[in-house]
Enzyme design. Structure first.
Site, PDB file in Angstrom:
ATOM      1  N   LYS A  61      59.354  32.541  23.856  1.00  0.00           N
ATOM      2  CA  LYS A  61      59.017  31.474  24.796  1.00  0.00           C
ATOM      3  C   LYS A  61      59.814  31.593  26.097  1.00  0.00           C
ATOM      4  O   LYS A  61      59.364  31.156  27.156  1.00  0.00           O
ATOM      5  CB  LYS A  61      59.226  30.115  24.145  1.00  0.00           C
ATOM      6  CG  LYS A  61      58.196  29.812  23.061  1.00  0.00           C
ATOM      7  CD  LYS A  61      56.768  29.921  23.601  1.00  0.00           C
ATOM      8  CE  LYS A  61      55.716  29.559  22.600  1.00  0.00           C
ATOM      9  NZ  LYS A  61      54.337  29.681  23.147  1.00  0.00           N
TER      10      LYS A  61
ATOM     11  N   TYR B 264      61.149  33.021  18.084  1.00  0.00           N
ATOM     12  CA  TYR B 264      60.362  32.039  18.833  1.00  0.00           C
ATOM     13  C   TYR B 264      61.023  31.737  20.173  1.00  0.00           C
ATOM     14  O   TYR B 264      60.362  31.700  21.213  1.00  0.00           O
ATOM     15  CB  TYR B 264      60.206  30.766  18.005  1.00  0.00           C
ATOM     16  CG  TYR B 264      59.330  29.717  18.640  1.00  0.00           C
ATOM     17  CD1 TYR B 264      57.945  29.855  18.649  1.00  0.00           C
ATOM     18  CD2 TYR B 264      59.887  28.582  19.226  1.00  0.00           C
ATOM     19  CE1 TYR B 264      57.131  28.896  19.237  1.00  0.00           C
ATOM     20  CE2 TYR B 264      59.079  27.610  19.815  1.00  0.00           C
ATOM     21  CZ  TYR B 264      57.711  27.766  19.814  1.00  0.00           C
ATOM     22  OH  TYR B 264      56.906  26.812  20.393  1.00  0.00           O
TER      23      TYR B 264
ATOM     24  N   TRP C  17      69.914  16.366  29.482  1.00  0.00           N
ATOM     25  CA  TRP C  17      71.329  16.214  29.125  1.00  0.00           C
ATOM     26  C   TRP C  17      71.769  17.315  28.196  1.00  0.00           C
ATOM     27  O   TRP C  17      71.006  18.149  27.795  1.00  0.00           O
ATOM     28  CB  TRP C  17      71.614  14.834  28.552  1.00  0.00           C
ATOM     29  CG  TRP C  17      70.913  14.441  27.282  1.00  0.00           C
ATOM     30  CD1 TRP C  17      70.237  15.228  26.384  1.00  0.00           C
ATOM     31  CD2 TRP C  17      70.833  13.104  26.771  1.00  0.00           C
ATOM     32  NE1 TRP C  17      69.757  14.481  25.358  1.00  0.00           N
ATOM     33  CE2 TRP C  17      70.113  13.188  25.547  1.00  0.00           C
ATOM     34  CE3 TRP C  17      71.311  11.871  27.190  1.00  0.00           C
ATOM     35  CZ2 TRP C  17      69.840  12.049  24.754  1.00  0.00           C
ATOM     36  CZ3 TRP C  17      71.040  10.758  26.409  1.00  0.00           C
ATOM     37  CH2 TRP C  17      70.315  10.853  25.200  1.00  0.00           C
TER      38      TRP C  17
ATOM     39  N   VAL D 179      44.297  37.969  19.679  1.00  0.00           N
ATOM     40  CA  VAL D 179      44.887  38.075  21.019  1.00  0.00           C
ATOM     41  C   VAL D 179      45.859  39.240  21.143  1.00  0.00           C
ATOM     42  O   VAL D 179      46.300  39.552  22.254  1.00  0.00           O
ATOM     43  CB  VAL D 179      45.585  36.768  21.449  1.00  0.00           C
ATOM     44  CG1 VAL D 179      44.588  35.627  21.548  1.00  0.00           C
ATOM     45  CG2 VAL D 179      46.747  36.423  20.530  1.00  0.00           C
TER      46      VAL D 179
ATOM     47  N   VAL E  33      56.433  18.644  18.942  1.00  0.00           N
ATOM     48  CA  VAL E  33      55.261  17.790  18.798  1.00  0.00           C
ATOM     49  C   VAL E  33      55.281  17.124  17.425  1.00  0.00           C
ATOM     50  O   VAL E  33      55.490  17.795  16.400  1.00  0.00           O
ATOM     51  CB  VAL E  33      53.965  18.607  18.964  1.00  0.00           C
ATOM     52  CG1 VAL E  33      52.739  17.711  18.850  1.00  0.00           C
ATOM     53  CG2 VAL E  33      53.972  19.340  20.306  1.00  0.00           C
TER      54      VAL E  33
END
Length: 272
Positions: free
Chosen positions: A187, A183, A272, A69, A216
């Site tokens: 993002k 990272y 929160w 990619v 995850v």
């Protein structure tokens, strides 16, 4: 006003969420989340093309294409093949991404001041440049057809700073460990790539949204899980399959007036 529902077996299906017959490109489709997206879309009648640097195997409704990619020519070659074999894509899921793995080199998880430039470039290349190039190539094909949906996958670490305390158990064990910066930066960049393209392609019929996910579950160490779960209102990590529902919503006509949005699926982490 009555809306017709189609019956399949013993369940009702809503045409708003019907994806059957559509074509999807899922990048990073051999990974934990990518495999869920690919198989879940295929189960719903989507013809799925997986773009991944790792050579994958074809399965029911899913074709694998070996794609880098970060290389536009590689993406263009695969997209031409998809058009010839499956049709012009209706959906692009920019899921391919790099993070620092548990066995990352010590210099990658050391102090910010010493974080390697090469490591930063590698993460940004895949996570940002990869999404950018796939949007250019696949998004352009969809815009040419006057329809489509792009879903860019982001993270709560693109919204908020990593909680370094989550990794205290590693430091107590004698390791030097800091959750790296690249990272989070990558993002966060995805959020504005989405907003830019949502406005750019709005009149061309291509919707562009971000799906922001919490961590995850992937059999992490108990010490990490205990610290992480204590910071989530729902008290647990995201199960990979739980990301599929929001993805189907953003892919389908149920979200026909949704573009430029950030759908957050985090168990309340960011509340929160």
């Amino acid at each position: 006003m009555r809306r017709d529902l189609a019956r399949e077996g013993n369940s009702l299906t809503d045409p708003l969420f019907d994806l059957s017959g559509r074509v999807a490109v899922v990048t990073g489709g051999t990974g934990q989340l990518g495999a869920e997206y690919a198989s879940g879309l295929a189960e719903r009648g989507v013809r799925v093309a997986v773009f991944d640097i790792a050579a994958g195997e074809a399965s029911d409704g899913v074709r694998a294409y070996q794609v880098d990619v970060t290389d536009r020519a590689s993406i263009e070659e695969a997209e031409r093949a998809v058009e010839a074999e499956l049709g012009v894509p209706h959906l692009l899921v920019n899921n391919a991404g790099l993070d620092s793995p548990p066995d990352a080199p010590a210099e990658d998880v050391g102090p910010f001041e010493a974080y390697p430039e090469a490591s930063f470039d590698r993460v940004m290349d895949v996570n940002v440049k990869g999404a950018f190039l796939c949007c250019q190539v696949v998004g352009a094909a969809m815009a040419r057809e006057g329809r489509g949906s792009i879903i860019n996958i982001s993270s709560i670490y693109g919204l908020l700073s990593p909680v370094q305390d989550l990794y205290e158990f590693r430091r107590r064990g004698g390791e030097q460990f800091v959750k790296p910066v690249a990272y989070s930066v990558s993002k966060s960049a995805i959020l504005n790539l989405t907003r830019y393209l949502a406005t750019y392609w709005a009149k061309a019929g291509v919707r562009v949204n971000t799906l922001t996910l919490a961590g995850v579950w992937n059999d992490q160490p108990p010490e990490f899980l205990e610290a992480y779960n204590a910071r989530v209102p729902m008290g647990r990590m995201l199960q990979a399959r739980e990301a599929l529902g929001p993805l189907v919503f953003l892919a389908s006509d149920a979200s026909s007036y949704v573009t430029g949005a950030n759908v957050i699926v985090d168990g309340g982490w960011s509340a929160w």
